[in-house]
Design an enzyme around this catalytic site. Structure first.
Site, PDB file in Angstrom:
ATOM      1  N   CYS A  77       0.859  -1.181   0.000  1.00  0.00           N
ATOM      2  CA  CYS A  77       0.000   0.000   0.000  1.00  0.00           C
ATOM      3  C   CYS A  77       0.896   1.231   0.000  1.00  0.00           C
ATOM      4  CB  CYS A  77      -0.904   0.003   1.232  1.00  0.00           C
ATOM      5  SG  CYS A  77       0.016   0.122   2.795  1.00  0.00           S
ATOM      6  N   HIS A 130       5.412  -5.008   8.928  1.00  0.00           N
ATOM      7  CA  HIS A 130       5.348  -6.380   9.418  1.00  0.00           C
ATOM      8  C   HIS A 130       5.516  -7.377   8.276  1.00  0.00           C
ATOM      9  CE1 HIS A 130       3.109  -5.089  13.313  1.00  0.00           C
ATOM     10  NE2 HIS A 130       4.411  -5.070  13.461  1.00  0.00           N
ATOM     11  N   HIS A 133      -0.415  -4.653  19.571  1.00  0.00           N
ATOM     12  CA  HIS A 133       0.001  -4.228  18.228  1.00  0.00           C
ATOM     13  C   HIS A 133       0.630  -2.843  18.323  1.00  0.00           C
ATOM     14  CE1 HIS A 133      -0.256  -3.001  14.013  1.00  0.00           C
ATOM     15  NE2 HIS A 133      -0.405  -4.284  13.709  1.00  0.00           N
ATOM     16  N   GLU A 151       0.655  -0.319  16.367  1.00  0.00           N
ATOM     17  CA  GLU A 151      -0.227   0.800  16.024  1.00  0.00           C
ATOM     18  C   GLU A 151      -1.139   1.156  17.198  1.00  0.00           C
ATOM     19  OE1 GLU A 151      -3.994   1.945  13.185  1.00  0.00           O
ATOM     20  OE2 GLU A 151      -2.629   0.393  12.444  1.00  0.00           O
ATOM     21  N   SER A 175       1.452  -9.623  10.903  1.00  0.00           N
ATOM     22  CA  SER A 175       0.806  -8.602  10.079  1.00  0.00           C
ATOM     23  C   SER A 175      -0.704  -8.681  10.268  1.00  0.00           C
ATOM     24  CB  SER A 175       1.160  -8.805   8.599  1.00  0.00           C
ATOM     25  OG  SER A 175       0.316  -8.033   7.766  1.00  0.00           O
ATOM     26  N   SER A 176      -1.268  -7.692  10.937  1.00  0.00           N
ATOM     27  CA  SER A 176      -2.702  -7.708  11.235  1.00  0.00           C
ATOM     28  C   SER A 176      -3.535  -7.804   9.968  1.00  0.00           C
ATOM     29  CB  SER A 176      -3.079  -6.445  12.016  1.00  0.00           C
ATOM     30  OG  SER A 176      -4.473  -6.371  12.218  1.00  0.00           O
ATOM     31  N   SER A 197       1.936  -5.222   3.338  1.00  0.00           N
ATOM     32  CA  SER A 197       3.377  -5.043   3.526  1.00  0.00           C
ATOM     33  C   SER A 197       4.196  -6.070   2.745  1.00  0.00           C
ATOM     34  CB  SER A 197       3.727  -5.124   5.016  1.00  0.00           C
ATOM     35  OG  SER A 197       3.190  -6.289   5.604  1.00  0.00           O
TER      36      SER A 197
END
Length: 325
Positions: free
Chosen positions: A25, A54, A137, A139, A237-238, A282
């Protein structure tokens, strides 16, 4: 995003449906380029707090170029050059870096920074914030650090029961969310929150980022046609983990998360004609191409790319690096 090599005809009846958009992204692209540009401009080592994104491959590749990944700013030497990850950091992290005269470059995704500003604004307006996200996490930790006293984590529907009782009588209550969640799961949590807190207000705009939503929609578009879905992405990676869940919830019989093509188990292919492929935000495209090549070894040599959205968003580099173009 490079285009897949598509065979002219189906040779075996076995097929790959390739979800688009997938992979990098704009926020990830910006963060990775920030580290690369910093290495070019300032030389190695460049310290990076946490994983820049991630993805194991990306982190290992940057480490080979001279990036040193640390858990906290305090682990870097006095006066070091440091990049903060795409997931964003709290004001406390900035203070820790400043205390060691670290020259910090913030590679936080602008969409994460937008949520930070929302948290700050609603805090100043007297709101308590119900923040939907996954405990631990980066974030979540960074965002909640912008309003320590008034932000309360909601980790899934089960997390609602752990919220403090005084919020029942709090008139100024609003929800925000981590940017990489499942859209459907988040809306389910919001519905349950409003049952418990009828006064809960909606934010002016959705916090789940465009790329997360687009990749979930793209997986939904092909999942029903697939017996098997392979999502390329790391387990921390969520957004990649969410894609596996979305695939299973929308018709795929099985779905697996892999970092590399070598992790694919041929036993997964039993009775499978159509395999769907997607990748987290990612994940570089080279890893997806590796999966396509691996599947071709087992007769999955017909590739159809299914596009559900076009992405043209680009984020500028951090200001300190912009003049270095």
């Amino acid at each position: 995003m490079s285009s897949p090599v598509i065979s002219p005809e189906t040779k075996t009846g076995k097929k790959i449906l390739l979800a688009a958009p997938r992979g990098y992204c704009a926020g990830v692209d910006r963060a990775v380029e920030t580290v690369e540009r910093a290495l070019e401009e300032y030389g190695a080592p460049i310290y990076v707090r946490k994983e820049i994104v991630h993805n194991r491959y990306v982190v290992d590749t940057l480490a080979e170029k001279g990036a040193i990944f640390v858990n906290e700013a305090s682990e870097a030497p006095e006066g070091a050059n440091m990049v903060f990850s795409a997931h964003g950091v709290s004001p406390m992290v900035h203070e820790e870096a400043a205390a060691k005269n670290i020259k910090a470059i913030d590679a936080a995704c602008p969409l994460v920074t937008k949520v930070h500003k929302e948290v700050q604004r609603f805090d100043k307006q007297g709101f308590h914030i119900l923040f939907i996200g996954h405990e631990g996490h980066e974030e979540v930790e960074g965002t909640m650090g912008h309003s320590v006293e008034k932000t309360h984590l909601v980790d899934g529907v089960a997390g609602i029961a752990t919220l403090p009782e005084f919020l029942n009588d709090e008139p100024n209550l609003i929800w925000l969310s981590q940017t990489t969640l499942s859209v459907d799961e988040t809306m389910e949590i919001v519905r349950e929150l409003k049952v418990k807190f009828p006064q809960l207000q909606d934010p002016p705009s959705d916090d789940i980022c465009y790329a997360t939503q687009n990749r979930q929609v793209a997986v939904k578009a092909i999942a029903e046609r697939c017996e098997l879905m392979i999502v390329v992405g790391s387990r921390n990676s969520s957004n990649s983990v969410r894609l596996v869940e979305v695939a299973k919830q929308n018709g795929a019989d099985n779905a697996y998360l892999v970092d590399y093509a070598r992790e694919i188990d041929p036993a997964w292919f039993e009775g499978v004609e159509t395999i769907g492929i997607s990748s987290g935000a990612s994940v570089p495209e080279i890893l997806v191409q590796g999966v396509i090549e691996r599947l071709a070894e087992f007769g999955y040599d017909d590739v159809e790319e299914v596009t559900s959205a076009a992405e043209k968003i680009v984020f500028a580099l951090p200001r300190v690096l912009r003049h270095k173009n």
